[in-house]
Design a protein around this motif. Structure first.
Motif, PDB file in Angstrom:
ATOM      1  N   PHE A  93       0.848  -1.183   0.000  1.00 63.64           N
ATOM      2  CA  PHE A  93       0.000   0.000   0.000  1.00 63.64           C
ATOM      3  C   PHE A  93       0.882   1.230   0.000  1.00 63.64           C
ATOM      4  CE2 PHE A  93       0.115   0.975   4.607  1.00 63.64           C
ATOM      5  CZ  PHE A  93       0.717  -0.183   5.066  1.00 63.64           C
ATOM      6  N   LYS A  94       0.267   2.383  -0.030  1.00 61.71           N
ATOM      7  CA  LYS A  94       1.054   3.571  -0.339  1.00 61.71           C
ATOM      8  C   LYS A  94       2.125   3.890   0.697  1.00 61.71           C
ATOM      9  CE  LYS A  94      -2.245   6.739   1.661  1.00 61.71           C
ATOM     10  NZ  LYS A  94      -3.439   7.509   1.417  1.00 61.71           N
ATOM     11  N   MET A  95       1.920   3.432   1.933  1.00 61.51           N
ATOM     12  CA  MET A  95       2.904   3.716   2.968  1.00 61.51           C
ATOM     13  C   MET A  95       4.108   2.787   2.891  1.00 61.51           C
ATOM     14  SD  MET A  95       1.876   6.165   4.886  1.00 61.51           S
ATOM     15  CE  MET A  95       2.992   5.876   6.248  1.00 61.51           C
ATOM     16  N   ASN A 110       7.871   3.464   2.934  1.00 60.57           N
ATOM     17  CA  ASN A 110       8.344   4.086   1.700  1.00 60.57           C
ATOM     18  C   ASN A 110       9.553   4.995   1.925  1.00 60.57           C
ATOM     19  OD1 ASN A 110       7.055   6.164   2.932  1.00 60.57           O
ATOM     20  ND2 ASN A 110       5.465   6.434   1.374  1.00 60.57           N
ATOM     21  N   ILE A 113      12.449   2.661   0.915  1.00 56.69           N
ATOM     22  CA  ILE A 113      12.390   2.094  -0.430  1.00 56.69           C
ATOM     23  C   ILE A 113      13.138   3.071  -1.334  1.00 56.69           C
ATOM     24  CG2 ILE A 113      10.850   1.520  -2.356  1.00 56.69           C
ATOM     25  CD1 ILE A 113       8.742   0.765  -0.245  1.00 56.69           C
ATOM     26  N   PRO A 114      13.985   2.616  -2.215  1.00 56.32           N
ATOM     27  CA  PRO A 114      14.734   3.550  -3.064  1.00 56.32           C
ATOM     28  C   PRO A 114      13.801   4.531  -3.775  1.00 56.32           C
ATOM     29  CG  PRO A 114      15.505   1.305  -3.410  1.00 56.32           C
ATOM     30  CD  PRO A 114      14.335   1.213  -2.497  1.00 56.32           C
ATOM     31  N   ASP A 115      14.310   5.726  -4.012  1.00 52.77           N
ATOM     32  CA  ASP A 115      13.467   6.776  -4.580  1.00 52.77           C
ATOM     33  C   ASP A 115      13.000   6.466  -5.990  1.00 52.77           C
ATOM     34  OD1 ASP A 115      13.383   8.370  -2.405  1.00 52.77           O
ATOM     35  OD2 ASP A 115      15.223   9.444  -2.906  1.00 52.77           O
ATOM     36  N   LEU A 117      11.807   3.821  -7.016  1.00 50.20           N
ATOM     37  CA  LEU A 117      10.610   2.978  -7.012  1.00 50.20           C
ATOM     38  C   LEU A 117       9.449   3.821  -6.487  1.00 50.20           C
ATOM     39  CD1 LEU A 117      11.884  -0.408  -5.540  1.00 50.20           C
ATOM     40  CD2 LEU A 117      11.560   0.208  -7.921  1.00 50.20           C
ATOM     41  N   THR A 118       8.399   3.929  -7.287  1.00 50.86           N
ATOM     42  CA  THR A 118       7.257   4.735  -6.853  1.00 50.86           C
ATOM     43  C   THR A 118       6.016   3.862  -6.763  1.00 50.86           C
ATOM     44  OG1 THR A 118       6.938   5.337  -9.149  1.00 50.86           O
ATOM     45  CG2 THR A 118       8.052   6.935  -7.763  1.00 50.86           C
ATOM     46  N   PHE A 119       5.127   4.315  -5.897  1.00 53.70           N
ATOM     47  CA  PHE A 119       3.914   3.544  -5.681  1.00 53.70           C
ATOM     48  C   PHE A 119       2.957   3.734  -6.848  1.00 53.70           C
ATOM     49  CE2 PHE A 119      -0.400   3.175  -3.833  1.00 53.70           C
ATOM     50  CZ  PHE A 119      -0.337   1.828  -3.520  1.00 53.70           C
ATOM     51  N   ASP A 120       2.345   2.668  -7.249  1.00 54.39           N
ATOM     52  CA  ASP A 120       1.400   2.729  -8.357  1.00 54.39           C
ATOM     53  C   ASP A 120       0.231   1.809  -8.034  1.00 54.39           C
ATOM     54  OD1 ASP A 120       0.111   2.932 -10.728  1.00 54.39           O
ATOM     55  OD2 ASP A 120       1.440   1.575 -11.816  1.00 54.39           O
ATOM     56  N   PHE A 127       5.189  -1.165  -6.047  1.00 58.88           N
ATOM     57  CA  PHE A 127       6.228  -0.155  -6.182  1.00 58.88           C
ATOM     58  C   PHE A 127       7.031  -0.532  -7.406  1.00 58.88           C
ATOM     59  CE2 PHE A 127       5.168   0.442  -1.775  1.00 58.88           C
ATOM     60  CZ  PHE A 127       5.332   1.809  -1.598  1.00 58.88           C
TER      61      PHE A 127
END
Lengths: 177, 594
Positions: A93-95, A110, A113-115, A117-120, A127
């Motif tokens: 989830f987004k967090m 997050n 998590i490396p920058d 990788l973004t949440f989708d 991610f």
């Protein structure tokens, strides 16, 4: 980390089990009691490998129950701070995401998590990197490092990071992010 | 603080850069202590910043409800704004951004005992998760940025009486249960399969684990499906967590539409009212009172009372849909209208424009379009010379809907809202061929987001005493397949496959079909006597009415096509029957008002 250690426990047995199969009953009940449990000191007890009753039992007055001191060998899983583990992602989830290494639940926020990788959440929440090369979603195997733990009497949970060399999604052909 | 260059690297089209500008302006706000504000940026966006500040103040007000936020804010000075990606780079604990299982989610340190800072508990995401106010704010901004880039808005939906209606099994009398089982085919499978099976078209569920009956509002699946393309949807309900999640499963078996975004009573920061921790943009609920701070974001929908207990709960007289053996019409029900409104707002919001859009303004302007061009005069609503007429609820409502209100009739007046048929203004209006409507007409316009038909709200002498509370949504009959009653009532009712329930309440049709009270009967005979005269009156109003009758008929005919006629009558016969009946009704209305 896994350890093979000797542990002790005092078993209480009902008088109805007295008989030729007493030893079997004792072993069975011990397995029931301790396998899969967790204690803060030794971690998760994964498997009991050998049971060794020590001496004879002692009848407690009043109840008739018998106390047997038992020592047993057990395979335990005890996570440590700084340890690198391989886990399976269970929820994204987004967090951040949750992953499990056997009985241990690890949360990777997050922040860790490396920058790139973004949440989708357009489809299955994940991610992923912009190029789509890396993708962490449910069921993905990840390598992570434990940065902190919460140790209760009956449970251990951990915070992990994949923001470091060789951490992240595990692939056959790759060495890590 | 992010400078404008780094905030906009992804903007490719005109629109995108506007969003970036909006975000930049929003992020420029020094609520949380950003020092190096880009002065030029502030100037160029000074206009829209007024709106944005409103928004931020609103967020601030919401956040401020959680205690000890000031503490967090004072610590937050070295927390960089969230413009660059996730803004995690400079993050050094403390301050800890949040806790999971009481350990910091960034550095893994245990939460200190004396750290009494209460963060925003995101329990709907995970039981043990709690984030600091600063972090919550950052998440909010990140989310908004991503969402706008996807051309989506937030939509917060309520469950009970909005998308569905539930009742305890104990509150369903046996007769109702028997009716429900024969007229619908209830689904008892729970949890539901990922793809709704054929008999789930009836949208009626019997849930033994919760001992509940649940009826989803007709059109709800289509509604959610379409809305999901335009909005990120959150469920926000005052119900229990277990219940909320069960209902979310019913509405969205695949979990694709809501995901984990189901917020129930336990997760809410406040018990009595709903308050949002996320900066929600559009809210869709049946109760205005629970959103005291977000009225401007709110779309109110008419309550969905399917079960008997539901009406009782609200202390409303009259029949529930089960008792009346009806259900809302799928094609023209309440949800359909709201969906259209949502689409309009969405399209408007993302339409190219010079200033960044504010959804509240868009919503207000859509609302103003409903009755634009109408000039409304009130009669006997408030006393003459009443000093604060501008603050009267009806006055406000009519103005919000775009009508122009005035105290006295003028040449421009188009509608007279009256409670008595015999007032001077009402008489004037009838003589001039203007509309005379009951105050509910405004309610109907507001709840259905459309210009309601004036014919459905005639001012009759005894309309107050006729009982039932207003119902504005179009309904269809839903009878058992094999009706047991064969009385004259039953056959008469079959003609009325579709009707606007409020119209029914107004009397004439009910009188014509089921007999009604003695008063109504008298009216009816009067009407029959005068029918000939009325038919020949060819004034403008008559033509209007005729037009309306035909419009009504068109929709009736459409829906009739879906319904199987029990009498075996052909559609055309029905249509004729309807035609004559409708005409008769209209004339009765005339008679009544005169």
């Amino acid at each position: 980390m896994f350890f093979h250690i000797v542990l002790e426990r005092t078993m209480l047995l009902h008088p109805r089990f007295f008989g030729p199969k007493l030893r079997d009953t004792l072993t069975h009940q011990l397995l029931q009691d301790v396998e899969g449990r967790c204690d803060g000191k030794n971690g998760f007890i994964v498997a009991v490998t050998n049971v060794d009753p020590k001496g004879s039992g002692e009848i407690t007055s009043g109840t008739g129950m018998v106390k047997f001191p038992v020592s047993y060998n057990a395979l335990v899983f005890r996570p440590f701070k700084g340890e690198v583990l391989e886990c399976v992602v269970t929820q994204v989830f987004k967090m951040g995401f949750f992953a499990e290494a056997g009985p241990l639940q690890v949360f990777v926020s997050n922040h860790l998590i490396p920058d790139d990788l973004t949440f989708d959440s357009t489809q299955e929440p994940c991610f992923k990197s912009d190029t789509g090369e890396w993708r962490i979603q449910k069921e993905t195997e990840v390598r992570l490092k434990i940065v902190g733990m919460r140790i209760d009497a009956t449970n251990i949970s951990a915070i992990g990071t994949i923001k470091d060399d060789f951490l992240g999604e595990i692939r056959d052909d790759a060495t890590g992010t | 603080m992010a400078d404008s260059d780094s905030a906009q690297p992804t903007s490719s089209s005109e629109n995108d850069s506007e969003f970036a500008a909006l975000l930049e302006a929003e992020l420029d706000k020094d609520d949380w202590g950003s020092e190096d504000q880009n002065a030029a940026g502030v100037d160029s966006h000074s206009h829209e910043r007024v709106d944005i500040e409103d928004v931020d103040n609103q967020i601030g007000a919401q956040v401020a409800e959680a205690p000890l936020i000031g503490h967090a804010a004072s610590q937050a000075v070295d927390e960089p704004g969230g413009a660059e990606g996730k803004g995690k780079e400079a993050g050094i604990c403390p301050p800890h951004p949040g806790y999971m299982w009481n350990i910091c989610i960034r550095c893994g340190k245990a939460k200190e005992e004396d750290d009494d800072e209460k963060g925003v508990a995101l329990r709907y995401l995970h039981q043990g998760l709690e984030v600091s106010a600063v972090e919550a704010d950052r998440l909010r901004k990140d989310d908004l940025q991503k969402l706008l880039a996807q051309k989506k808005l937030y939509l917060v939906v309520d469950l009970d009486h909005t998308l569905l209606n539930s009742t305890r099994m104990a509150e369903v009398p046996d007769s109702d249960a028997a009716y429900l089982r024969s007229a619908y085919s209830p689904t008892t499978v729970f949890p539901p399969a990922a793809a709704p099976s054929a008999n789930e078209d009836d949208l009626l569920y019997q849930l033994p684990p919760l001992s509940m009956w649940t009826k989803l509002r007709p059109f709800v699946r289509e509604f959610l499906e379409e809305a999901a393309g335009l909005f990120e949807m959150y469920v926000y309900t005052m119900g229990e967590k277990l219940y909320a999640q069960a209902m979310a499963r019913l509405l969205d078996p695949s979990g694709r539409l809501f995901g984990e975004r189901v917020i129930s009573q336990q997760d809410s920061t406040s018990r009595k009212t709903k308050d949002l921790d996320v900066f929600a943009v559009l809210i869709f609920d049946d109760t205005e009172a629970v959103w005291p701070k977000n009225r401007a974001n709110l779309l109110v929908i008419e309550r969905y009372h399917f079960f008997r207990s539901s009406r009782r709960q609200f202390g409303l007289p009259g029949e529930s849909l089960v008792e009346a053996k009806k259900d809302e019409c799928s094609e023209e029900g309440a949800l359909r209208g709201i969906l259209d409104t949502l689409k309009t707002v969405h399209a408007d919001f993302f339409a190219p424009r010079t200033a960044p859009a504010d959804v509240r303004q868009v919503l207000a302007s859509v609302r103003r379009g409903i009755l634009s061009g109408c000039h409304v005069v009130f009669s006997r609503i408030f006393p003459q010379g009443f000093p604060h007429h501008e603050s009267h609820p009806l006055w406000i409502r009519a103005t919000e809907l775009g009508a122009t209100c005035s105290l006295n009739v003028t040449l421009e007046t188009t509608h007279v809202v009256a409670v008595e048929p015999g007032t001077e203004k009402a008489r004037w209006a009838r003589a001039e061929g203007k509309f005379v409507v009951r105050p509910e007409w405004l309610d109907c316009c507001q709840l259905t987001w459309s210009h309601a038909r004036e014919e459905d709200f005639p001012v009759l002498p005894d309309w107050r005493t006729r009982g039932a509370a207003p119902e504005f949504a179009r309904t269809v009959d839903r009878k058992e397949p094999e009706p047991e009653t064969s009385s004259a009532d039953g056959t008469d009712e079959s003609d009325e496959d579709v009707e606007v329930t409020d119209g029914e309440r107004a009397g004439p049709s009910e009188a014509a079909t089921s007999g009604g009270s003695g008063d109504e009967k008298r009216e009816r005979t009067d009407d029959e006597r005068e029918e000939g005269d009325a038919k020949q009156s060819g004034d403008a109003r008559g033509e209007d009415r005729q037009q309306a009758v035909e419009n009504g008929l068109a929709s009736v005919a459409r829906s009739v096509g879906n319904e199987e006629s029990r009498e075996g009558a052909t559609e055309s016969t029905q249509r004729t029957e309807h035609a004559s009946k409708r005409q008769k009704q209209e004339h009765e209305v005339d008679e009544g008002t005169l």
